[in-house]
Write an enzyme that holds these catalytic residues in place. Structure first.
Site, PDB file in Angstrom:
ATOM      1  N   ARG A  37      -3.240  -6.097 -56.825  1.00 56.37           N
ATOM      2  CA  ARG A  37      -2.796  -6.547 -55.488  1.00 56.37           C
ATOM      3  C   ARG A  37      -3.282  -5.580 -54.423  1.00 56.37           C
ATOM      4  O   ARG A  37      -3.890  -5.965 -53.427  1.00 56.37           O
ATOM      5  CB  ARG A  37      -1.283  -6.652 -55.454  1.00 56.37           C
ATOM      6  CG  ARG A  37      -0.747  -7.150 -54.121  1.00 56.37           C
ATOM      7  CD  ARG A  37       0.755  -7.187 -54.075  1.00 56.37           C
ATOM      8  NE  ARG A  37       1.299  -8.017 -55.143  1.00 56.37           N
ATOM      9  CZ  ARG A  37       1.985  -7.562 -56.177  1.00 56.37           C
ATOM     10  NH1 ARG A  37       2.205  -6.272 -56.281  1.00 56.37           N
ATOM     11  NH2 ARG A  37       2.446  -8.358 -57.102  1.00 56.37           N
ATOM     12  N   ASN A  61      -6.441  -6.481 -51.805  1.00 52.70           N
ATOM     13  CA  ASN A  61      -6.214  -6.546 -50.360  1.00 52.70           C
ATOM     14  C   ASN A  61      -7.115  -5.583 -49.608  1.00 52.70           C
ATOM     15  O   ASN A  61      -7.721  -5.934 -48.600  1.00 52.70           O
ATOM     16  CB  ASN A  61      -4.750  -6.221 -50.050  1.00 52.70           C
ATOM     17  CG  ASN A  61      -3.904  -7.460 -50.028  1.00 52.70           C
ATOM     18  OD1 ASN A  61      -3.924  -8.206 -49.068  1.00 52.70           O
ATOM     19  ND2 ASN A  61      -3.186  -7.701 -51.104  1.00 52.70           N
ATOM     20  N   SER A 110      -0.699  -6.314 -62.023  1.00 51.77           N
ATOM     21  CA  SER A 110      -0.490  -6.972 -60.730  1.00 51.77           C
ATOM     22  C   SER A 110      -0.341  -5.937 -59.617  1.00 51.77           C
ATOM     23  O   SER A 110      -0.879  -6.104 -58.523  1.00 51.77           O
ATOM     24  CB  SER A 110       0.734  -7.881 -60.786  1.00 51.77           C
ATOM     25  OG  SER A 110       1.900  -7.107 -60.900  1.00 51.77           O
TER      26      SER A 110
END
Lengths: 156, 258
Positions: B198, B202, B194
């Site tokens: 992440r 992004n 994660s």
């Protein structure tokens, strides 16, 4: 977009960076921060202490001033008392002097009067003697009747 | 727009060209030279700046460089102290490194998408992807390193048996051991995945939108790229911050004995 050996390279770089930061960057900067914090805390404490001391000194000064005022008023009062006493004393002295001078003058005057009286008496006696001598002429012996003449003169 | 040689390939070619890294090697032994170069250069910049500040560090009146470095140190230290209650010499410097490095990676996204590849093409480099955080290798390298630290500290603090007990007997007690183990393993493995995805997601998406904006007619580009860049300033800082805070939180969890 595949996972490959770049991963290993990146991990090595990352490990190096973390090691370097941990060893050479974080400790000096963090220490200087802590040290400054301590300095500021010390400074603030010192300032507070100083302020307390100022307050104490002010209180002390007020007390000293009060004492000084009391003392000075005491001194002034005693000085005034002393001055009054001096004035009284000098008045007395002056009065006494004046009395003494007056007495001396009186005595002098009395003496002068006495002297004048003596002189007059002598002159009267001389005059009386001269008159008696002229009246009696050569019959009266001056030496013989000296006593009588003196007695008369003294009765003046 | 892209170099003349690739202009003919159209919009798709332009996008693909921008998202293709400069690489050497085959299969697993491929190296993304641009990722390696830019992240190392940015890391060097970070180290140089902070080393500079650290050398001149005084407890007296700080200069401009020291002031900024101290600002960062205070900021990171506050974050670490908020969520990590143990005593560790590693965690705060680690958090600082992660925050600054990730922020600088992400910051590369704010350079106009064509300017560095253009300079590269002049120098004879055909492919150049300048944002290291749009490379899964970079984000995974960091998150796997963090994962290794999590495992290392878990075992160091709780002991091998303590860590194994935590994996086997929590949260449902010894009677549901396989279930516990499965749940815990997924939980642990989800952490690095994660973290990496992440950041990557992004920044990759952000970069893609910049590339798409660059494909529009010139008069539309500023209207769109300006607000997106401003919004992106928030994103890049936030992503760096999230990576740092989560690292600290995961490591503090590893330090806590249940």
């Amino acid at each position: 977009m595949s996972i490959n050996a770049t991963l290993i390279g990146q991990m090595i770089t990352f490990a190096l960076l973390v090691w370097f930061t941990m060893k050479y960057i974080w400790p000096p900067l963090f220490d200087s921060l802590e040290e400054r914090k301590k300095k500021i805390a010390d400074g603030l404490a010192a300032a507070e202490k100083g302020q307390e001391q100022v307050i104490l000194a002010e209180k002390k000064a007020v007390n000293v001033l009060k004492d000084a005022k009391e003392q000075s008023s005491e001194i002034i009062a005693s000085a005034q008392k002393r001055a009054n006493e001096l004035i009284e004393e000098s008045k007395d002295i002056a009065k006494r002097d004046a009395e003494r001078l007056r007495l001396a003058a009186d005595a002098e005057i009395a003496q002068a009067i006495q002297q004048a009286k003596e002189g007059l008496r002598q002159e009267v006696a001389d005059l009386a003697l001269a008159a008696a001598a002229q009246i009696l002429g050569a019959e009266i012996d001056k030496a013989k009747h000296q006593d009588i003449i003196s007695k008369v003169a003294n009765q003046l | 727009m892209a170099t003349e040689a690739h202009a003919a390939e159209g919009a798709t070619g332009y996008i693909i060209h921008h998202l293709t890294p400069l690489h050497v090697g085959e299969g697993f032994w491929t190296l993304h030279l641009d990722t390696l170069f830019f992240s190392a250069a940015l890391g060097g910049l970070f180290v140089w700046f902070f080393k500079n500040a650290a050398e001149k560090a005084t407890s007296g009146v700080p200069g401009l460089v020291q002031n900024f470095a101290e600002l960062m140190i205070e900021f990171v230290d506050t974050q670490v102290k908020d969520s990590f209650h143990g005593h560790s010499k590693l965690i705060a410097p680690l958090a600082l490194t992660i925050f600054c490095w990730v922020f600088m990676w992400n910051f590369m996204d704010l350079f106009p998408v064509d300017i560095l590849p253009l300079i590269g093409s002049v120098m004879g480099i055909d492919y150049l992807r300048v944002v290291p955080s749009t490379d899964l290798n970079a984000t995974f390298a960091m998150s796997i390193s963090v994962f290794c630290l999590i495992i290392f500290y878990s075992i160091k603090i709780k002991g091998p048996w303590g860590f194994a007990k935590e994996l086997m007997f929590q949260p449902f007690g010894p009677w549901l051991l396989p279930f516990n183990l499965l749940l815990k393993l997924v939980e642990e493995i989800a952490k690095p995945i994660s973290l990496a995805l992440r950041l990557f997601g992004n920044l990759y998406a952000g970069e893609l939108i910049f590339i798409l904006i660059a494909l529009l007619p010139w008069y539309l580009q500023p209207v769109l790229s300006f607000p997106w860049a401003i919004f992106h300033i928030l994103i890049i800082t936030l992503q760096a911050f999230i990576f740092m805070v989560l690292t600290v939180v995961y490591l503090s969890m590893a330090h806590e004995d249940h």
